[in-house]
Design a protein around this motif. Structure first.
Motif, mmCIF file in Angstrom:
data_model
loop_
_atom_site.group_PDB
_atom_site.id
_atom_site.type_symbol
_atom_site.label_atom_id
_atom_site.label_comp_id
_atom_site.label_asym_id
_atom_site.label_seq_id
_atom_site.Cartn_x
_atom_site.Cartn_y
_atom_site.Cartn_z
ATOM 1 N N VAL A 55 0.840 -1.216 0.000
ATOM 2 C CA VAL A 55 0.000 0.000 0.000
ATOM 3 C C VAL A 55 0.868 1.256 0.000
ATOM 4 N N TYR A 56 2.141 1.100 0.339
ATOM 5 C CA TYR A 56 3.040 2.256 0.371
ATOM 6 C C TYR A 56 3.692 2.536 -0.984
ATOM 7 N N ASP A 57 3.518 1.644 -1.962
ATOM 8 C CA ASP A 57 4.107 1.885 -3.288
ATOM 9 C C ASP A 57 3.485 3.134 -3.911
ATOM 10 N N LYS A 58 4.309 3.832 -4.691
ATOM 11 C CA LYS A 58 3.812 5.064 -5.305
ATOM 12 C C LYS A 58 2.618 4.777 -6.219
ATOM 13 N N ASN A 59 2.716 3.703 -6.985
ATOM 14 C CA ASN A 59 1.622 3.414 -7.922
ATOM 15 C C ASN A 59 0.745 2.253 -7.447
ATOM 16 N N ALA A 60 0.627 2.116 -6.131
ATOM 17 C CA ALA A 60 -0.158 0.990 -5.601
ATOM 18 C C ALA A 60 -1.595 1.052 -6.115
ATOM 19 N N PRO A 61 -2.165 -0.089 -6.544
ATOM 20 C CA PRO A 61 -3.559 -0.062 -6.996
ATOM 21 C C PRO A 61 -4.485 0.338 -5.849
ATOM 22 N N HIS A 62 -5.409 1.189 -6.161
ATOM 23 C CA HIS A 62 -6.207 1.825 -5.126
ATOM 24 C C HIS A 62 -7.658 1.388 -5.164
ATOM 25 N N LEU A 63 -8.401 1.812 -4.168
ATOM 26 C CA LEU A 63 -9.830 1.499 -4.100
ATOM 27 C C LEU A 63 -10.545 2.767 -3.657
ATOM 28 N N SER A 64 -11.671 3.043 -4.276
ATOM 29 C CA SER A 64 -12.407 4.237 -3.885
ATOM 30 C C SER A 64 -13.046 4.021 -2.515
ATOM 31 N N LYS A 65 -12.841 4.995 -1.622
ATOM 32 C CA LYS A 65 -13.405 4.883 -0.264
ATOM 33 C C LYS A 65 -14.931 4.856 -0.316
ATOM 34 N N LYS A 66 -15.469 5.455 -1.391
ATOM 35 C CA LYS A 66 -16.935 5.497 -1.545
ATOM 36 C C LYS A 66 -17.529 4.093 -1.532
ATOM 37 N N GLY A 89 -8.052 3.872 8.319
ATOM 38 C CA GLY A 89 -7.393 4.475 9.478
ATOM 39 C C GLY A 89 -6.626 3.513 10.359
ATOM 40 N N GLY A 90 -6.458 2.285 9.958
ATOM 41 C CA GLY A 90 -5.607 1.358 10.710
ATOM 42 C C GLY A 90 -4.162 1.586 10.306
ATOM 43 N N SER A 91 -3.264 0.736 10.773
ATOM 44 C CA SER A 91 -1.879 0.915 10.304
ATOM 45 C C SER A 91 -1.333 -0.380 9.722
ATOM 46 N N VAL A 92 -0.584 -0.187 8.660
ATOM 47 C CA VAL A 92 0.012 -1.322 7.956
ATOM 48 C C VAL A 92 1.523 -1.205 8.119
ATOM 49 N N ALA A 93 2.141 -2.301 8.595
ATOM 50 C CA ALA A 93 3.586 -2.257 8.805
ATOM 51 C C ALA A 93 4.293 -2.788 7.580
ATOM 52 N N PRO A 94 5.221 -1.998 7.026
ATOM 53 C CA PRO A 94 5.939 -2.510 5.853
ATOM 54 C C PRO A 94 6.746 -3.744 6.246
ATOM 55 N N GLY A 95 6.582 -4.804 5.497
ATOM 56 C CA GLY A 95 7.323 -6.029 5.805
ATOM 57 C C GLY A 95 8.725 -5.928 5.250
ATOM 58 N N HIS A 96 9.663 -6.530 5.935
ATOM 59 C CA HIS A 96 11.025 -6.480 5.422
ATOM 60 C C HIS A 96 11.284 -7.634 4.471
ATOM 61 N N LYS A 97 10.527 -8.698 4.625
ATOM 62 C CA LYS A 97 10.660 -9.802 3.667
ATOM 63 C C LYS A 97 9.294 -10.424 3.427
ATOM 64 N N MET A 125 -0.323 -18.706 4.278
ATOM 65 C CA MET A 125 -0.051 -17.283 4.437
ATOM 66 C C MET A 125 0.920 -16.835 3.358
ATOM 67 N N SER A 126 0.752 -15.651 2.866
ATOM 68 C CA SER A 126 1.702 -15.088 1.919
ATOM 69 C C SER A 126 1.668 -13.596 2.156
ATOM 70 N N HIS A 127 2.732 -13.055 2.712
ATOM 71 C CA HIS A 127 2.655 -11.620 2.993
ATOM 72 C C HIS A 127 3.999 -10.919 2.883
ATOM 73 N N GLY A 128 3.911 -9.649 2.552
ATOM 74 C CA GLY A 128 5.052 -8.767 2.626
ATOM 75 C C GLY A 128 4.724 -7.832 3.776
ATOM 76 N N ASP A 129 3.753 -6.938 3.542
ATOM 77 C CA ASP A 129 3.274 -6.060 4.615
ATOM 78 C C ASP A 129 2.304 -6.827 5.501
ATOM 79 N N SER A 133 -2.195 -2.464 13.283
ATOM 80 C CA SER A 133 -3.376 -2.323 14.142
ATOM 81 C C SER A 133 -4.594 -2.076 13.264
ATOM 82 N N PRO A 134 -5.707 -2.748 13.575
ATOM 83 C CA PRO A 134 -6.900 -2.623 12.733
ATOM 84 C C PRO A 134 -7.529 -1.233 12.893
ATOM 85 N N PRO A 135 -8.321 -0.805 11.925
ATOM 86 C CA PRO A 135 -8.985 0.497 12.028
ATOM 87 C C PRO A 135 -9.976 0.506 13.202
#
Ligand code: XMP
Length: 507
Positions: A55-66, A89-97, A125-129, A133-135
């Motif tokens: 979600v922190y990538d500059k061109n990350a695919p987005h979703l309309s909040k609407k 409004g939650g927080s996503v931790a960038p994964g290191h691997k 499970m398959s994750h990077g980030d 904490s949940p919203p």
């Protein structure tokens, strides 16, 4: 209907299939489909797929909040969950691997997604980030040793997220988790059934094709047959099916197709013998792409001539499947591997309106439908066969003699592998004739003769495959029968390459 928003996961088609298997009709749409368009489709729920981005990538695919304010229930999977947390409004931790694999999920709240499940399940499970904490409004529904927030949910807004993949078979109770979302959260009635859905398709076709005439190119495969079957239920004898014998079919195939289809479509079935002109068009051509192009071109010519003979025609029926639809939408930037010949070039040239009754179905759903239409098993169980036929299995120049050699060897491969029970049989199996000769010894004399390659693969959809571990005794029988029964062949080799890096066909 439930919609899966495509954020680029390699599993997104699998999500669609799993949802349909749960009894809910489902489609995959691009993640940036306008909110208005989604609301127009009135889905009972949305699933946000995973994807390779952060979600922190500059061109990350987005979703309309609407969309999250529209009241439609949402389930985010992996990247989909991170996006939900990020947007709300939650927080996503960038994964290191990136981490992949099985892990143990501890369920903390078992009344929504995890209803009826044990407290502890194995998941994939398959994750990077990861969600740190949940919203606000969300509670943590489950966690693992490394991922404390592995599932989160807000029941009042009906928005949920899972970090793991419920759609893969390695996740225990994955289908139950999806079912809980679909029934408990979305209130879906779970009544979709690929077998029975053909009546709905016929009803829609009857309205859309109330007037005019249609033509269908039958290849003898299950897709074009089911497509033609549905349209003929809707149009009766205003549909004409045309089968073109291009001289590149397997032994016994032309007779089988003619026999089956003249019975199925009786008076409105036309078989055209185009073998001589196809072979002429292929004369001295060795380049695989050139072969495909010439066959495609010739096919269009034959088909146009036939259409001309039939008088005014308004529609062209094709057996395009859902993966082809997704694929042609989704691979705009992908490299061209092979020109897959089908009749896609026809409508533009012939000004026919394209009718694709199977464009929302997967192959296995088409097979279920074929059964409910009463089509014979030998047709339903047919393995895929490429449009350019044996031309791409006779490596090098295609001549009547070389086709004859291949046909004999191919029949032996089929006869021997078809002795294996249907459930255990490879997904596709065939012979290829190599463009080189090798030295051998037969009796007391030296031979310098052709080589046959045997290919047998297991696959789900032809996109990837692994080579089949045929038993040594099957391989032995195939080899000795070919060298003994097919004149001009002194060596048999078995192809032990997966796709990728190879492809299934050799050309
Ligand atoms: P490849 O060789 O690309 O094949 O790994 C994947 C699957 O597609 C079939 N195939 C074709 N089917 N027209 C078709 O309709 C074609 O030109 C064509 N080329 C390959 C192949 O048999 C395999 O099942």
């Amino acid at each position: 209907m439930v919609l899966v928003l495509d954020f680029g996961s390699q599993y997104n088609r699998l999500i669609v299939r799993k949802v349909r298997e749960c009894g809910v009709y489902c489609e995959l749409i691009p993640h940036d489909t306008p909110v208005k368009e989604i609301e127009r489709l009135a889905p009972k729920g949305l699933i946000l797929s995973g994807g390779p981005a952060s979600v922190y990538d500059k061109n990350a695919p987005h979703l309309s909040k609407k969309l999250l304010e529209s009241g439609i229930p949402v389930l985010g999977i992996c990247y989909g969950m991170q996006l939900l947390a990020h947007l709300l409004g939650g927080s996503v931790a960038p994964g290191h691997k990136r981490e992949y694999g099985r892990c143990r999920l501890m369920v903390h709240e078992g009344d929504s997604l995890f209803r009826g499940l044990p407290d502890s399940v194995i998941c994939w499970m398959s994750h990077g980030d990861i969600v740190h904490s949940p919203p606000s409004g969300f509670s943590t529904l489950a966690g693992t040793a490394d991922v404390p927030v592995a599932a989160m949910g807000d029941s009042s807004r009906r928005i949920f997220g899972v970090q793991f993949h419920p759609e893969v078979t390695h996740t225990q109770y994955g289908k139950e988790i999806l079912k809980n979302f679909l029934s408990t959260v979305c209130g879906c009635s779970m009544t979709w059934d690929a077998g029975r859905s053909h009546w709905k398709i016929v009803e829609e076709l009857s309205k859309a094709l109330a007037r005019g005439k249609a033509i269908c190119a039958l290849s003898g495969g299950v897709d074009s047959t089911v497509a033609a079957g549905l349209v003929s239920l809707a149009m009766g004898d205003r549909l004409t099916c045309v089968f073109v014998d291009n001289g590149l079919l397997r032994l016994g195939e032309v007779e089988m197709v003619k026999d089956t289809f003249s019975r199925l479509f009786s008076s409105r079935f036309v078989a055209v013998d185009g073998s001589a002109r196809f072979l002429k068009a292929l004369s001295r051509v060795v380049d695989p792409e050139e072969k495909r192009k010439r066959i495609g071109r010739e096919f269009i010519r034959v088909f146009e001539e036939e259409a001309g003979r039939l008088g005014r025609t308004d529609f062209l029926v094709q057996g395009t499947l859902y993966p082809d639809v997704i694929e042609s939408r989704g691979t705009r930037t992908a490299a061209k591997i092979k020109t897959h010949h089908n009749v896609g070039g026809l409508p533009r040239k012939m000004k026919l309106t394209l009718v694709e009754p199977l464009r929302y179905l997967f192959k296995d759903e088409v097979r279920i439908m074929a059964k409910s239409l009463g089509l014979p098993d030998r047709l339903i169980q047919r393995q895929p066969f490429p449009g350019p036929g044996l031309a791409v299995r006779v490596l090098g120049e295609v001549t009547p003699e070389r086709l004859d050699t291949l046909r004999q060897a191919d029949l032996i491969v089929r006869e021997e592998i078809e002795k294996i029970p249907y459930e255990d049989r490879p997904w596709q199996f065939f012979a290829v004739l190599l463009p080189v000769k090798s030295v051998g010894v037969m009796g007391d004399g030296r031979t310098y003769a052709d080589i046959i390659g045997v290919r047998a693969v297991n696959s789900e959809d032809g996109m990837t495959c692994d080579w089949s571990r045929l038993s040594h005794s099957t391989l032995e029988t195939i080899s000795s029968r070919i060298v003994n029964e097919v004149p001009g062949v002194n060596r048999v080799v078995y192809d032990i390459t997966s796709k990728p890096p190879a492809t299934i066909e050799w050309e």
